[in-house]
Design an enzyme around this catalytic site. Structure first.
Site, mmCIF file in Angstrom:
data_model
loop_
_atom_site.group_PDB
_atom_site.id
_atom_site.type_symbol
_atom_site.label_atom_id
_atom_site.label_comp_id
_atom_site.label_asym_id
_atom_site.label_seq_id
_atom_site.Cartn_x
_atom_site.Cartn_y
_atom_site.Cartn_z
ATOM 1 N N GLY A 229 40.754 39.701 36.086
ATOM 2 C CA GLY A 229 40.952 41.037 36.633
ATOM 3 C C GLY A 229 39.564 41.593 36.727
ATOM 4 O O GLY A 229 38.653 41.072 36.127
ATOM 5 N N CYS A 230 39.407 42.646 37.463
ATOM 6 C CA CYS A 230 38.087 43.219 37.643
ATOM 7 C C CYS A 230 37.668 43.968 36.381
ATOM 8 O O CYS A 230 36.535 43.972 35.968
ATOM 9 C CB CYS A 230 38.194 44.133 38.846
ATOM 10 S SG CYS A 230 36.745 44.947 39.325
ATOM 11 N N GLN A 231 38.646 44.577 35.710
ATOM 12 C CA GLN A 231 38.344 45.459 34.583
ATOM 13 C C GLN A 231 38.432 44.756 33.231
ATOM 14 O O GLN A 231 37.563 44.892 32.406
ATOM 15 C CB GLN A 231 39.323 46.631 34.589
ATOM 16 C CG GLN A 231 39.182 47.504 35.792
ATOM 17 C CD GLN A 231 38.330 48.736 35.511
ATOM 18 O OE1 GLN A 231 37.955 49.012 34.381
ATOM 19 N NE2 GLN A 231 38.005 49.477 36.538
#
Lengths: 139, 413
Positions: free
Chosen positions: A50-52
């Site tokens: 995921g990006c986060q």
């Protein structure tokens, strides 16, 4: 217990929380107290990026029953993973394929499974279902 | 003109009243908006100008012989003139409207690259670039067989100037560097960067996305070859951006896209291109965006850029001091030369978790890698929590942030 019985149990548990603080404290505790995947097993193969936050997902199966193990570097994500594992793991592949995850919405955590949140959770749920679909076909 | 009068003190409460969104709530709590580096909020004047344009001025620009079209054209071109005045470019036709800073950089990478880059040539960027000042260059370098060189940064988050000097060579065709880092707040010594490149005849693009809302830009004084920024980061609308380019470069570069506006004559055998700035503005432009941007720039010019800088400096100093009092908090990006952006981490917590809890308290911050993954890799971190301040940010906002972060840290540790 079936997937829906477990979901209903979680919804019931969460109904006792008065405010967001209590709810998040519970999720954080769940996240802290769940050593889900051993550090050495957090390989790139299991990584769902995921990006986060990062999420690792491992799967094993025995006689049509699927066992999931998952983890995250962010504790709130990890707490929600804990809930998803409670619901989805140790269930027959067929039930996982047919499952409808309604508890996340009911306990007010829907935003964490939004495609724009990019915390890896939505991809993890999709991945879980893909495994179950594959296992169901093999069977 | 310089004046001897002291910098006036801004009335922040009055300024806050100009921004309707600051009177709203998030998660049932008064909004504390600390994500202005991602996109700043809009003053009422900008919002009204856009509505007014659509209500009474709208027609396509540059072509109509009728009065309404002429009015729309005048309003649109006034927007361009306001941009020119804001950055002090010599000519209005050096101001090209784009969709945003990203498109401005892509335009230069593509058109400059097509004309001037060859196999073995080099393009210099820095290690603190936003992905939008990395990827367009990678794409054109790949196409042309050119090589991307990266100026390293030190622990404080500053470019290592001596390394930059070493990278410059006869093979260097362009330097493209960020003015103010979006994830660290570092203000780069762009004047020195430009001077050194010019000694070798190398042009420089400066990515000003984060700079225009914090500092006065004078492209002539900087002698910069290309300067790019977005409207939405400087209190203007989304969807409009600016590419400033020196005439000599813009004239030498081929057009970016083909279509209406950008042509002089078209036949199936041969098309001739329009003059600047229209050569780079194919299709109907973002008319309301240009008008809104013009009003936004006028708004901050009227407030006074020095006064804004003074206020933001105070916020940065106060925020830095207060945040550092939190146990286990560490600031990423510690240059002495910083804009009002604070990126931080708290030992034993993940930025995503901090951001999630702050959101519940009505506090908007950014978490993650801020589209600067190589920089995060350099620090060996997954990302940061970033609080960024603008002209409407108050000391109370920072107090709420500090209290919120303390509470989140208590919950998470």
């Amino acid at each position: 217990m079936t997937i829906n019985e477990i979901q209903d149990g979680i919804i019931d548990d969460f109904s006792y929380f008065d405010d967001w603080m209590d709810k998040y404290e519970y999720i954080i505790d769940l996240g802290k107290n769940l050593p889900l995947i051993d550090e050495s097993e957090k390989t790139d193969e299991k990584l769902i990026s995921g990006c986060q936050s990062r999420v690792w997902l491992g799967v094993e199966h025995k006689e049509g029953i699927v066992e999931f193990k998952a983890d995250s570097d962010a504790v709130i994500t990890k707490g929600i993973i804990g809930l998803l594992i409670q619901v989805m793991s140790n269930q027959p592949a067929k039930d996982i394929v047919e499952s409808e995850l309604y508890f996340i919405d009911k306990i007010g955590l829907k935003e964490h499974l939004s495609p724009t949140r990019s915390n890896g959770l939505l991809s993890m749920v999709k991945q879980m279902k893909m495994y179950a679909v594959a296992l169901n076909l093999i069977k | 003109m310089t004046t001897l009068t002291a910098i006036k003190k801004l009335n922040i409460q009055q300024i806050r009243n100009d921004f309707p969104i600051l009177q709203t709530e998030m998660r049932g709590k008064p909004l504390v908006f600390l994500d202005s580096a991602a996109s700043s909020q809009k003053p009422k004047g900008v919002i009204d100008a856009i509505s007014q344009y659509y209500e009474s001025q709208h027609a396509n620009v540059h072509r109509g012989v009728y009065e309404l079209s002429q009015e729309a054209t005048d309003a649109f071109e006034l927007g361009r003139e306001r941009v020119r005045a804001f950055i002090n470019s010599e000519f209005t036709d050096e101001v090209i409207f784009t969709r945003g800073c990203t498109e401005s950089i892509n335009l230069v990478a593509s058109c400059f690259g097509k004309k001037f880059l060859n196999k073995g040539d080099e393009v210099i960027i820095s290690a603190m670039e936003h992905h939008s000042n990395i990827v367009p260059w990678q794409m054109i370098c790949e196409e042309k067989g050119a090589i991307l060189k990266v100026i390293p940064v030190n622990e404080k988050g500053e470019i290592i100037f001596e390394e930059y000097e070493k990278l410059l060579s006869d093979r260097t065709k362009i330097v493209s560097i960020v003015h103010i880092s979006n994830s660290l707040g570092t203000i780069n010594p762009i004047k020195a960067v430009i001077e050194l490149a010019h000694e070798r005849g190398v042009p420089v693009l400066v990515d000003g996305a984060q700079a225009t809302l914090h500092t006065k830009i004078d492209v002539q004084e900087l002698d910069v070859d290309f300067y790019t920024f977005s409207g939405h980061k400087v209190y203007g609308p989304t969807g409009i951006g600016v590419l400033y380019g020196k005439r000599k470069w813009l004239d030498a570069m081929p057009p970016y896209q083909g279509g209406g506006e950008m042509i002089k004559t078209v036949s199936f055998e041969k098309t001739t291109y329009n003059e600047l700035p229209f050569k780079f503005e194919a299709g109907t432009p973002d008319i309301s965006g240009a008008i809104g941007l013009g009003i936004a720039l006028k708004y901050i010019t009227d407030l006074g850029l020095d006064a804004i800088a003074e206020h933001e400096k105070e916020l940065l100093e106060y925020g830095t001091k207060k945040l550092l009092e939190i146990d286990g908090l560490r600031i990423i990006g510690t240059s002495e030369n910083k804009a009002s952006v604070i990126s931080f981490l708290i030992d034993g917590t993940h930025p995503y978790d901090i951001g999630t809890i702050l959101d519940k308290m009505g506090i908007a911050v950014r978490t993650g890698h801020h589209c600067t993954q190589p920089l995060m890799d350099f620090y060996g971190i997954p990302g940061t929590v970033r609080a960024s301040f603008a002209v409407y940010t108050s000391i109370e906002d920072i107090d709420k942030l500090v209290a919120g972060v303390e509470r989140a840290a208590r919950m998470l540790r």
